[in-house]
Scaffold this motif. Structure first.
Motif, PDB file in Angstrom:
ATOM      1  N   GLU A 191       0.818  -1.215   0.000  1.00 27.25           N
ATOM      2  CA  GLU A 191       0.000   0.000   0.000  1.00 27.25           C
ATOM      3  C   GLU A 191       0.855   1.270   0.000  1.00 27.25           C
ATOM      4  O   GLU A 191       0.491   2.284  -0.579  1.00 27.25           O
ATOM      5  CB  GLU A 191      -0.916   0.027   1.233  1.00 27.25           C
ATOM      6  N   ASP A 192       2.008   1.215   0.668  1.00 24.03           N
ATOM      7  CA  ASP A 192       2.862   2.402   0.779  1.00 24.03           C
ATOM      8  C   ASP A 192       3.812   2.581  -0.404  1.00 24.03           C
ATOM      9  O   ASP A 192       4.563   3.551  -0.445  1.00 24.03           O
ATOM     10  CB  ASP A 192       3.685   2.338   2.070  1.00 24.03           C
ATOM     11  N   GLY A 193       3.799   1.625  -1.339  1.00 17.55           N
ATOM     12  CA  GLY A 193       4.645   1.715  -2.525  1.00 17.55           C
ATOM     13  C   GLY A 193       6.056   1.189  -2.299  1.00 17.55           C
ATOM     14  O   GLY A 193       6.522   1.015  -1.178  1.00 17.55           O
ATOM     15  N   GLY A 194       6.736   0.929  -3.410  1.00 16.86           N
ATOM     16  CA  GLY A 194       8.151   0.565  -3.346  1.00 16.86           C
ATOM     17  C   GLY A 194       8.463  -0.871  -2.978  1.00 16.86           C
ATOM     18  O   GLY A 194       9.624  -1.201  -2.744  1.00 16.86           O
ATOM     19  N   LEU A 195       7.460  -1.743  -2.948  1.00 18.73           N
ATOM     20  CA  LEU A 195       7.711  -3.149  -2.631  1.00 18.73           C
ATOM     21  C   LEU A 195       6.638  -3.991  -3.310  1.00 18.73           C
ATOM     22  O   LEU A 195       5.440  -3.782  -3.099  1.00 18.73           O
ATOM     23  CB  LEU A 195       7.679  -3.380  -1.124  1.00 18.73           C
ATOM     24  N   THR A 196       7.066  -4.921  -4.155  1.00 18.92           N
ATOM     25  CA  THR A 196       6.122  -5.777  -4.875  1.00 18.92           C
ATOM     26  C   THR A 196       6.517  -7.241  -4.762  1.00 18.92           C
ATOM     27  O   THR A 196       7.663  -7.575  -4.429  1.00 18.92           O
ATOM     28  CB  THR A 196       6.064  -5.427  -6.377  1.00 18.92           C
ATOM     29  N   PHE A 197       5.548  -8.096  -5.079  1.00 20.51           N
ATOM     30  CA  PHE A 197       5.791  -9.539  -5.121  1.00 20.51           C
ATOM     31  C   PHE A 197       5.044 -10.078  -6.337  1.00 20.51           C
ATOM     32  O   PHE A 197       3.815 -10.019  -6.403  1.00 20.51           O
ATOM     33  CB  PHE A 197       5.296 -10.221  -3.844  1.00 20.51           C
ATOM     34  N   GLY A 198       5.790 -10.577  -7.322  1.00 15.83           N
ATOM     35  CA  GLY A 198       5.203 -11.093  -8.552  1.00 15.83           C
ATOM     36  C   GLY A 198       5.269 -12.602  -8.613  1.00 15.83           C
ATOM     37  O   GLY A 198       6.232 -13.217  -8.137  1.00 15.83           O
ATOM     38  N   ILE A 199       4.245 -13.214  -9.218  1.00 16.69           N
ATOM     39  CA  ILE A 199       4.137 -14.672  -9.288  1.00 16.69           C
ATOM     40  C   ILE A 199       3.784 -15.072 -10.716  1.00 16.69           C
ATOM     41  O   ILE A 199       2.811 -14.577 -11.291  1.00 16.69           O
ATOM     42  CB  ILE A 199       3.049 -15.204  -8.337  1.00 16.69           C
ATOM     43  N   SER A 203       5.263 -23.990 -15.093  1.00 20.11           N
ATOM     44  CA  SER A 203       4.811 -25.317 -15.513  1.00 20.11           C
ATOM     45  C   SER A 203       3.775 -25.817 -14.516  1.00 20.11           C
ATOM     46  O   SER A 203       3.360 -25.079 -13.622  1.00 20.11           O
ATOM     47  CB  SER A 203       6.003 -26.290 -15.578  1.00 20.11           C
ATOM     48  N   ASP A 204       3.379 -27.078 -14.639  1.00 23.07           N
ATOM     49  CA  ASP A 204       2.344 -27.637 -13.755  1.00 23.07           C
ATOM     50  C   ASP A 204       2.726 -27.571 -12.282  1.00 23.07           C
ATOM     51  O   ASP A 204       1.846 -27.526 -11.411  1.00 23.07           O
ATOM     52  CB  ASP A 204       2.058 -29.096 -14.138  1.00 23.07           C
ATOM     53  N   ALA A 205       4.023 -27.599 -11.996  1.00 28.07           N
ATOM     54  CA  ALA A 205       4.433 -27.617 -10.586  1.00 28.07           C
ATOM     55  C   ALA A 205       5.493 -26.575 -10.242  1.00 28.07           C
ATOM     56  O   ALA A 205       5.922 -26.491  -9.094  1.00 28.07           O
ATOM     57  CB  ALA A 205       4.955 -29.008 -10.233  1.00 28.07           C
ATOM     58  N   LYS A 206       5.904 -25.776 -11.215  1.00 29.38           N
ATOM     59  CA  LYS A 206       7.008 -24.840 -10.989  1.00 29.38           C
ATOM     60  C   LYS A 206       6.515 -23.402 -11.115  1.00 29.38           C
ATOM     61  O   LYS A 206       5.865 -23.041 -12.095  1.00 29.38           O
ATOM     62  CB  LYS A 206       8.130 -25.103 -11.983  1.00 29.38           C
ATOM     63  N   VAL A 207       6.851 -22.596 -10.104  1.00 30.53           N
ATOM     64  CA  VAL A 207       6.407 -21.205 -10.062  1.00 30.53           C
ATOM     65  C   VAL A 207       7.614 -20.283  -9.883  1.00 30.53           C
ATOM     66  O   VAL A 207       8.439 -20.488  -8.983  1.00 30.53           O
ATOM     67  CB  VAL A 207       5.411 -20.989  -8.899  1.00 30.53           C
ATOM     68  N   LEU A 208       7.705 -19.297 -10.744  1.00 29.90           N
ATOM     69  CA  LEU A 208       8.716 -18.256 -10.614  1.00 29.90           C
ATOM     70  C   LEU A 208       8.145 -17.130  -9.766  1.00 29.90           C
ATOM     71  O   LEU A 208       7.025 -16.677  -9.986  1.00 29.90           O
ATOM     72  CB  LEU A 208       9.077 -17.708 -12.000  1.00 29.90           C
ATOM     73  N   TRP A 209       8.892 -16.691  -8.755  1.00 30.69           N
ATOM     74  CA  TRP A 209       8.469 -15.521  -7.990  1.00 30.69           C
ATOM     75  C   TRP A 209       9.612 -14.525  -7.886  1.00 30.69           C
ATOM     76  O   TRP A 209      10.778 -14.894  -7.928  1.00 30.69           O
ATOM     77  CB  TRP A 209       7.927 -15.897  -6.614  1.00 30.69           C
ATOM     78  N   TYR A 210       9.227 -13.266  -7.799  1.00 31.78           N
ATOM     79  CA  TYR A 210      10.239 -12.218  -7.701  1.00 31.78           C
ATOM     80  C   TYR A 210       9.702 -11.068  -6.864  1.00 31.78           C
ATOM     81  O   TYR A 210       8.487 -10.870  -6.750  1.00 31.78           O
ATOM     82  CB  TYR A 210      10.648 -11.720  -9.091  1.00 31.78           C
ATOM     83  N   SER A 211      10.615 -10.343  -6.267  1.00 31.26           N
ATOM     84  CA  SER A 211      10.230  -9.165  -5.497  1.00 31.26           C
ATOM     85  C   SER A 211      11.087  -7.990  -5.910  1.00 31.26           C
ATOM     86  O   SER A 211      12.306  -8.123  -6.072  1.00 31.26           O
ATOM     87  CB  SER A 211      10.398  -9.419  -4.004  1.00 31.26           C
ATOM     88  N   GLN A 212      10.442  -6.846  -6.101  1.00 33.16           N
ATOM     89  CA  GLN A 212      11.149  -5.603  -6.384  1.00 33.16           C
ATOM     90  C   GLN A 212      11.124  -4.731  -5.133  1.00 33.16           C
ATOM     91  O   GLN A 212      10.067  -4.549  -4.518  1.00 33.16           O
ATOM     92  CB  GLN A 212      10.484  -4.886  -7.564  1.00 33.16           C
ATOM     93  N   PHE A 213      12.290  -4.218  -4.749  1.00 33.57           N
ATOM     94  CA  PHE A 213      12.454  -3.424  -3.530  1.00 33.57           C
ATOM     95  C   PHE A 213      12.913  -2.008  -3.887  1.00 33.57           C
ATOM     96  O   PHE A 213      13.855  -1.856  -4.675  1.00 33.57           O
ATOM     97  CB  PHE A 213      13.542  -4.010  -2.625  1.00 33.57           C
ATOM     98  N   ASP A 214      12.282  -1.012  -3.343  1.00 35.59           N
ATOM     99  CA  ASP A 214      12.835   0.339  -3.369  1.00 35.59           C
ATOM    100  C   ASP A 214      14.135   0.279  -2.560  1.00 35.59           C
ATOM    101  O   ASP A 214      14.118   0.075  -1.344  1.00 35.59           O
ATOM    102  CB  ASP A 214      11.838   1.309  -2.736  1.00 35.59           C
ATOM    103  N   SER A 215      15.263   0.462  -3.238  1.00 35.85           N
ATOM    104  CA  SER A 215      16.561   0.249  -2.587  1.00 35.85           C
ATOM    105  C   SER A 215      16.891   1.296  -1.531  1.00 35.85           C
ATOM    106  O   SER A 215      17.830   1.108  -0.751  1.00 35.85           O
ATOM    107  CB  SER A 215      17.678   0.191  -3.636  1.00 35.85           C
ATOM    108  N   LEU A 216      16.140   2.402  -1.487  1.00 29.64           N
ATOM    109  CA  LEU A 216      16.327   3.384  -0.414  1.00 29.64           C
ATOM    110  C   LEU A 216      15.468   3.054   0.795  1.00 29.64           C
ATOM    111  O   LEU A 216      15.895   3.189   1.936  1.00 29.64           O
ATOM    112  CB  LEU A 216      15.995   4.789  -0.920  1.00 29.64           C
TER     113      LEU A 216
END
Length: 359
Positions: A191-199, A203-216
């Motif tokens: 809600e405050d911005g600068g932090l995300t989590f993507g999914i 494949s049927d059993a494999k999930v890529l996840w990533y997070s972007q961080f405001d480095s400050l």
């Protein structure tokens, strides 16, 4: 046709080699890493990227190794749906799978691993091995990544700035979670911005996840060990939506990767003497564009087409840069706009923004 040396066997270098192989143009790839060093996690490919890949790889083989995404769903970090958008022909694939597919068409005698190449400015456009011997080539295609060593040696005054974004990437193998995601691109935003989590479902059993961080705002310790990244990630997502916390807590962290993002303050020329740059070596794109792979494929396609049409390498390189640079500058501008939105609180962001830069 003159012999071509390709420096780097990542996506851009292997794509270039595939196009040259298709048209029987003589080349050799030099890669400093070991053959089985397939670090990295995954990529998004919009329709244009799929089209360029289809020129050099079998589509059925490609589609078996990845997954088409149906919808992009944007959530708050607690799970409130902010927006939904239908996706048309957006494909996700692991880096390992794409590297293996692109490597399949390259004869083993046309690629050398564990070969560190350096630029010699005392001999115009020449590259050499660490032992001092020169590489025999008329044209050099440099595809050694966003922190290209050869680009830095040639353009000594370039300025590379850190971007206000760090990205952590990992993969979890869990069929139950993969089933819950279906074929959606899900992205949670604090809600405050600068932090995300993507999914993203690979494949049927494999999930890529990533997070972007405001480095400050969310500074990650200089200690980038697996244990430290695991502790930091589990702590910061502890009170997020249960799907996010279950992925973070259920993942193995052996192959987690922290990506500190950089970009060129100003693009260099895409060529110098007999050397031409493609992919991230020519134009690093920040991850918000989701255009890194497609741009590399397009670079390789256009450069090969011009090599077939023109005999003069200087004219080839001039036309290549003339065609590619405006589009790259468009994606850079879009990436910076998407970065600005990422940093804002949710209630200040524009609605229905898709995290893919389309021309």
């Amino acid at each position: 046709m003159n012999k071509i040396a390709i420096i780097g066997a990542g996506i851009s270098g292997l794509s270039m080699a595939n196009y040259l192989e298709k048209y029987n143009i003589d080349y050799h790839i030099y890669e400093r890493r070991k053959k089985d060093d397939l670090a990295g996690h995954g990529f998004l490919l919009p329709q244009e990227g799929i089209e360029y890949l289809s020129h050099i790889v079998d589509e059925n083989t490609l589609f078996k190794e990845g997954n088409f995404l149906k919808k992009y769903i944007h959530y708050s970090h607690t799970g409130r749906v902010i927006s939904e958008r239908k996706l048309e022909n957006v494909f996700v694939i692991s880096r390992r799978s794409l590297i293996n597919i692109l490597s399949h068409n390259i004869p083993s005698d046309k690629i050398s691993y564990e070969k560190t190449i350096t630029f010699c400015d005392t001999k115009k456009g020449k590259l050499k091995y660490p032992d001092g011997s020169y590489i025999n080539s008329d044209i050099v295609v440099v595809s050694d990544g966003s922190k290209s060593r050869i680009r830095k040696e040639i353009f000594k005054n370039e300025v590379m700035n850190s971007v206000r974004d760090n990205e952590v990437v990992n993969i979890i193998e869990n069929k139950e979670i993969a089933d819950r995601i279906e074929n959606n691109f899900m992205k949670f935003h604090h809600e405050d911005g600068g932090l995300t989590f993507g999914i993203l479902k690979l494949s049927d059993a494999k999930v890529l996840w990533y997070s972007q961080f405001d480095s400050l705002k969310y500074q990650i310790n200089e200690d980038c060990s697996v244990e430290n990244l695991k502790r930091y990630t589990q702590k910061i997502f502890a009170d997020w939506h249960p799907l996010v916390s279950s992925i973070v807590n259920g993942s193995s962290y052996e192959n987690i990767h922290l990506w500190r993002v950089y970009e060129l303050e100003k693009l260099n020329k895409f060529h110098q003497d007999n050397i031409v740059f493609i992919g991230d070596a020519a134009h690093p794109l920040i991850p918000f564009t989701s255009q890194g792979v497609t741009s590399a494929l397009k670079d390789a396609f256009i450069l090969t087409k011009l090599l077939l049409e023109e005999k003069n390498p200087e004219e080839v390189f001039r036309k290549y840069e003339e065609e590619r640079k405006p589009e790259i500058e468009f994606h850079i501008k879009n990436g910076r706009t998407l970065l600005e939105q990422f940093l804002l609180p949710l209630d200040q962001q524009k609605e229905n923004i898709l995290p893919i830069s389309y021309k």
